[in-house]
Each structure stands twice: as structure tokens, then as C-alpha cells.
Design an enzyme around this catalytic site. Structure first.
Site, mmCIF file in Angstrom:
data_model
loop_
_atom_site.group_PDB
_atom_site.id
_atom_site.type_symbol
_atom_site.label_atom_id
_atom_site.label_comp_id
_atom_site.label_asym_id
_atom_site.label_seq_id
_atom_site.Cartn_x
_atom_site.Cartn_y
_atom_site.Cartn_z
ATOM 1 N N ARG A 164 36.031 37.221 44.177
ATOM 2 C CA ARG A 164 36.523 36.635 42.922
ATOM 3 C C ARG A 164 36.555 35.114 43.007
ATOM 4 N NH1 ARG A 164 41.632 40.851 42.560
ATOM 5 N NH2 ARG A 164 40.686 42.403 41.162
ATOM 6 N N SER A 203 43.690 51.392 49.457
ATOM 7 C CA SER A 203 44.955 51.501 48.725
ATOM 8 C C SER A 203 45.863 50.312 49.016
ATOM 9 C CB SER A 203 45.680 52.792 49.118
ATOM 10 O OG SER A 203 44.855 53.916 48.978
ATOM 11 N N ARG A 239 51.678 43.246 44.816
ATOM 12 C CA ARG A 239 51.192 44.369 45.617
ATOM 13 C C ARG A 239 52.251 44.823 46.620
ATOM 14 N NH1 ARG A 239 46.721 41.192 44.662
ATOM 15 N NH2 ARG A 239 44.891 42.281 43.841
ATOM 16 N N HIS A 299 46.217 40.142 51.417
ATOM 17 C CA HIS A 299 45.635 40.465 50.113
ATOM 18 C C HIS A 299 46.812 40.589 49.152
ATOM 19 C CE1 HIS A 299 43.348 42.275 46.938
ATOM 20 N NE2 HIS A 299 43.963 43.448 47.030
#
Length: 364
Positions: free
Chosen positions: A151, A119, A86, A175
């Protein structure tokens, strides 16, 4: 209560709208997207089922809609590639995100508007929203590790064959790659997971790895993660609109919890009316605390690199503007000098043009 979703035509934005529609709490959903036809299609599809769900107004608009929005969700962004961190998305998404924020700021936020950043890279973009949106930090949240936590709990439930709603546990920090699973917090109906049949250190490692790779796996299998992230978004929206004051792992501005400050990342946060109502310090083991500090360090370095890049871009733009202005000033000075060298036309010089000496010498 009105929610506007910037990027509402995309997979995440439209599934978030569907989750909010099914939740029945939001009264108005506005989809905003540069691809207006896609947004119209998504809004139309949602409206077709509205008689079966709830009485809501669902429509397509532009950024001007934020003036009357109680909560704005930003899902717009470039899609993450398979096996791409990410954090690798930063250079591709920061400029897009800041452009949206600057436009929204110019239009003007509604009083008491909340901003939810979805986002990626969400922690970096949440930090930039705090710095550039003009909103109080308490009204800016990032989805953070709420999706990772969901999750994490689901994978534990699946492996141990227990109901997912009976599993509690947290993932904090970034994250992304440096996320920190808090195994000391994991409980199954109040029972420590370490005492549950089937638990082992190998089990921990496998669940951790599965959680870290879950996003990339969804991209490989179906192109994007959608349903779980949409439900995570709904969790935050309902906590705000219903003033539930729920404890959620969302990305928020840090001022010292766990010894971390000056960045945005996920810690247990009380979310209710007005956004951040408080932050809590979940007890951690020394190993977990060290990992969380490392996660903060990783994010801090990334933010520093982003800011350096933005500063260089800004300085370059200023230098270009100054250079243009200098050239313009030099041109004005040259013209002024030429004007001064021109002699007035006297009685004996009627019809004769004065030629500056340098020009006359060249002409000769």
C-alpha cells in the site's frame, strides 16, 4: 504443491485462492471453512474458470487435509470493525486461532509443512503459532507488513504520478498502529524519494497517515480488504514454492535483529524453500530505529497481556478440575466411612439392619 486455506470460504481466503489460481504455480488448492456451503460455492466458482487459467485441483475439505498439505494458510478470524485497532481484535481472535492450531497439531502436520498466518492481529497470532504449533520457527511466517508495504509503495506512486512497480520502500515492525515507514529506504527507480519533484515533509506525513488508515478505509467502503491482501499472500507462497529467496517484510520469530527478540514482527526476511532462509538489517536512521524498538515494545506488552490471560484461563480450568476431583474423592471417602460403620449380620441379628448411632439418635 498443495495449499490448504483455513477460512477459505471467506473474503480473504477465497480471493487468496483466486490469486493462487491465476498465478498457476500451485497445483492443488483446498478450501477449509466451517461454512461448508460457502466454501463449496467459492470452490465451484473457481473451477468454472479453471479451463481459462491453469490445470489445478480445487476442492473443499476439512482439517484432515493438512496431513498432505505443503503449505497451510490461516485466514479464519473475526472481522475487524471500522476504526478498530488490529490489537483490539486480540481477545476475540486468540481463542479461535489457538483452537485451530491445537486441532491441526493433533491431526498432525505433513513433514516440512509451512504455516502462513494471515488472520489479525497477525504478529500476536504468529507468535502463538511459533509457541503452540509444534513447527520450527523457520517454517512459521505471518503476512506482517507485506500488505502495508504494498500500500505504501502504491500510494507514493499515485501521488507522484510514477509507475508503482518503480517504487521501492519498506514498512517494518507491527502490522498495525505502531508500523514504521522506512522513508530512508524509499527509492523511485533507484532515485531517493527526497530528491524527487513533489516530495516534502508534508507529503511524508500524508502518505504515512493514508497507509495507516488504509485497512479501516477499505472496511468502511466495501466491508473488507481483499485483492491486495490476496496478492500479498501469493507473493509469499510463490517465494516459498519457487525457492525465490526474495527479501520480504513478513512477520517472523526475532532473535536479535535491530535489538529485538522474543516476539514476532516484520523485518527484511529472505523467504524461500523451507520458509525463513535468513533475516537482514536494512540500514535505518536513528529516528527509524527508535520507532522500530518502540513497535517491538508495544507488541511485547500485548503478547505479555495475552499470555497472562491465557495462563489465568488455564489455571482456572485446572482449579475447576481439581475442585471436581476433590469433591469426588470426598464422596468416595464418605461412602467408605459408611461402609465401615455397617456391622456384619450375626447369628442373632438375622434380618435386622444395623443403624449407625448418629442416625439412630436422629430417628429417636
Amino acid at each position: 504443491m498443495k495449499v490448504s486455506i483455513i477460512g477459505g470460504g471467506g473474503v480473504v481466503g477465497s480471493t487468496a485462492a483466486f490469486a493462487l489460481q491465476c498465478g498457476g504455480v500451485v497445483s492443488e488448492i483446498c478450501l477449509i471453512d466451517t461454512n461448508k456451503e460457502l466454501a463449496l460455492g467459492q470452490a465451484g466458482d473457481l473451477l468454472h474458470g479453471s479451463s481459462l487459467v491453469a490445470d489445478q485441483r480445487i476442492y473443499v475439505g476439512d482439517l484432515e487435509e493438512i496431513r498432505t498439505s505443503h503449505l497451510v494458510i490461516i485466514t479464519a478470524g473475526l472481522r475487524r470493525k471500522p476504526d478498530e485497532s488490529r490489537l483490539d481484535l486480540i481477545n476475540r481472535n486468540v481463542d479461535l486461532f489457538l483452537n485451530i492450531i491445537q486441532q491441526a497439531k493433533q491431526i498432525g502436520w505433513r513433514e516440512q509443512t509451512m504455516l502462513l498466518v494471515v488472520s489479525n492481529p497477525v504478529d500476536v497470532l504468529t507468535y502463538l503459532a511459533v509457541q503452540h504449533s509444534g513447527l520450527p520457527a523457520s517454517r512459521v511466517l505471518g503476512l506482517g507488513t507485506l500488505l502495508d508495504t504494498a500500500r505504501f509503495r502504491s500510494f507514493i506512486a499515485q501521488r507522484l504520478n510514477v509507475p508503482a512497480t518503480q517504487v521501492d520502500g519498506w514498512i517494518l515492525g507491527e502490522h498495525g498502529d505502531s508500523m514504521v515507514p522506512i522513508w530512508s529506504s524509499v527509492r523511485i527507480s533507484g532515485w531517493p524519494v527526497q530528491q524527487w519533484p513533489g516530495y516534502s515533509p508534508q507529503f511524508e506525513r500524508e502518505i504515512e497517515e493514508q497507509t495507516r488508515k488504509a485497512g479501516a478505509e477499505m472496511i468502511r467502503l466495501k466491508g473488507a480488504s481483499a485483492f491486495a491482501v490476496a496478492l500479498s499472500i501469493r507473493e509469499v507462497v510463490h517465494a516459498v514454492f519457487l525457492d525465490q529467496r526474495r527479501l520480504l517484510p513478513v512477520s517472523t520469530w526475532q532473535e536479535g535483529k535491530y535489538g529485538v527478540q522474543g516476539i514476532c514482527f516484520s523485518v527484511p526476511t529472505i523467504v524461500g524453500c523451507g520458509g525463513v532462509r535468513g533475516q537482514m538489517e536494512l540500514p535505518l536512521t536513528p529516528r527509524e530505529h527508535a520507532a522500530l524498538l518502540q513497535s517491538g515494545k508495544v507488541l511485547g506488552e500485548t503478547i505479555r497481556q495475552v499470555e497472562n490471560r491465557l495462563n489465568k484461563t488455564s489455571q482456572s480450568a485446572v482449579q475447576t478440575a481439581l475442585h471436581t476431583e476433590t469433591k469426588s474423592a470426598e464422596s468416595r471417602q464418605t461412602l467408605a466411612k459408611l461402609e465401615r460403620t455397617r456391622l456384619p449380620v450375626g447369628p442373632n441379628q438375622q434380618g435386622q439392619r444395623h443403624i449407625p448411632r448418629s442416625a439412630w439418635q436422629i430417628a429417636r
